[in-house]
Design a protein around this motif. Structure first.
Motif, mmCIF file in Angstrom:
data_model
loop_
_atom_site.group_PDB
_atom_site.id
_atom_site.type_symbol
_atom_site.label_atom_id
_atom_site.label_comp_id
_atom_site.label_asym_id
_atom_site.label_seq_id
_atom_site.Cartn_x
_atom_site.Cartn_y
_atom_site.Cartn_z
ATOM 1 N N GLN A 1 1.180 -1.027 0.100
ATOM 2 C CA GLN A 1 -0.293 -0.061 0.018
ATOM 3 C C GLN A 1 0.958 1.527 -0.120
ATOM 4 O O GLN A 1 1.517 1.601 0.606
ATOM 5 N N LEU A 2 0.562 1.662 -0.888
ATOM 6 C CA LEU A 2 1.349 3.375 -0.855
ATOM 7 C C LEU A 2 0.495 4.493 0.275
ATOM 8 O O LEU A 2 -0.551 4.372 0.013
ATOM 9 N N GLN A 3 2.053 4.700 1.210
ATOM 10 C CA GLN A 3 1.594 6.184 1.703
ATOM 11 C C GLN A 3 2.552 7.185 0.849
ATOM 12 O O GLN A 3 3.599 7.294 0.936
ATOM 13 N N LEU A 4 2.150 8.126 1.327
ATOM 14 C CA LEU A 4 2.564 9.547 1.192
ATOM 15 C C LEU A 4 2.472 10.887 2.445
ATOM 16 O O LEU A 4 1.699 10.578 2.910
ATOM 17 N N VAL A 5 3.800 11.244 2.588
ATOM 18 C CA VAL A 5 3.667 11.968 3.864
ATOM 19 C C VAL A 5 4.651 13.705 2.856
ATOM 20 O O VAL A 5 5.805 13.603 2.523
ATOM 21 N N GLU A 6 4.234 14.621 3.330
ATOM 22 C CA GLU A 6 4.209 15.871 2.819
ATOM 23 C C GLU A 6 4.844 16.221 3.668
ATOM 24 O O GLU A 6 4.496 16.390 4.550
ATOM 25 N N SER A 7 6.057 17.554 3.631
ATOM 26 C CA SER A 7 7.035 17.863 4.140
ATOM 27 C C SER A 7 7.428 19.217 3.974
ATOM 28 O O SER A 7 6.987 19.657 2.419
#
Length: 126
Positions: free
Chosen positions: A1-7
């Motif tokens: 499962q792809l997970q994305l985290v912005e910063s």
């Protein structure tokens, strides 16, 4: 499962720059079309920029064309949104999104994306 985290969001003055990052885990970003979206208070979420899976085809909203640049670092499994000459109207929560799709195509329509990060706040104010 792809997970994305912005910063990378923050408070800047008009005319300044920021670089947002979107770090992926669980899958390889090279397999996905990537889009950056933003949502200001009381407004719909709108597409800002997108990049295709393989050959770096990009599309930008007219409001950011010439000021924002989307890019991909495959080695780091990370997407970037370089934002220059920021304006107060760029103030919003910025989201990255991903979808598996055709090789030479990208979309700035939020309905086309399956995976979303939680967003990072960008505030442009003097």
């Amino acid at each position: 499962q792809l997970q994305l985290v912005e910063s990378g969001g923050g408070l800047v003055q008009p005319g300044e720059s920021l670089r947002l990052s979107c770090a992926a885990s669980g899958s390889t970003l090279d397999d996905y079309i990537i889009g950056w979206f933003r949502q200001a208070p009381g407004k719909e979420r709108e597409g800002v920029a997108c990049i295709s899976r393989s050959d770096g085809i990009t599309t930008y909203a007219d409001s950011v064309k010439g000021r924002f640049t989307i890019s991909r670092d495959s080695a780091k499994n990370t997407e970037y949104l370089e934002m220059n000459s920021l304006k107060p109207e760029d103030t919003a929560v910025y989201y990255c999104a991903a979808v598996m799709g055709p090789m030479h195509y990208c979309s700035n329509s939020k309905a086309d994306y399956d995976y979303w990060g939680l967003g990072t706040q960008v505030t442009v104010s003097s």
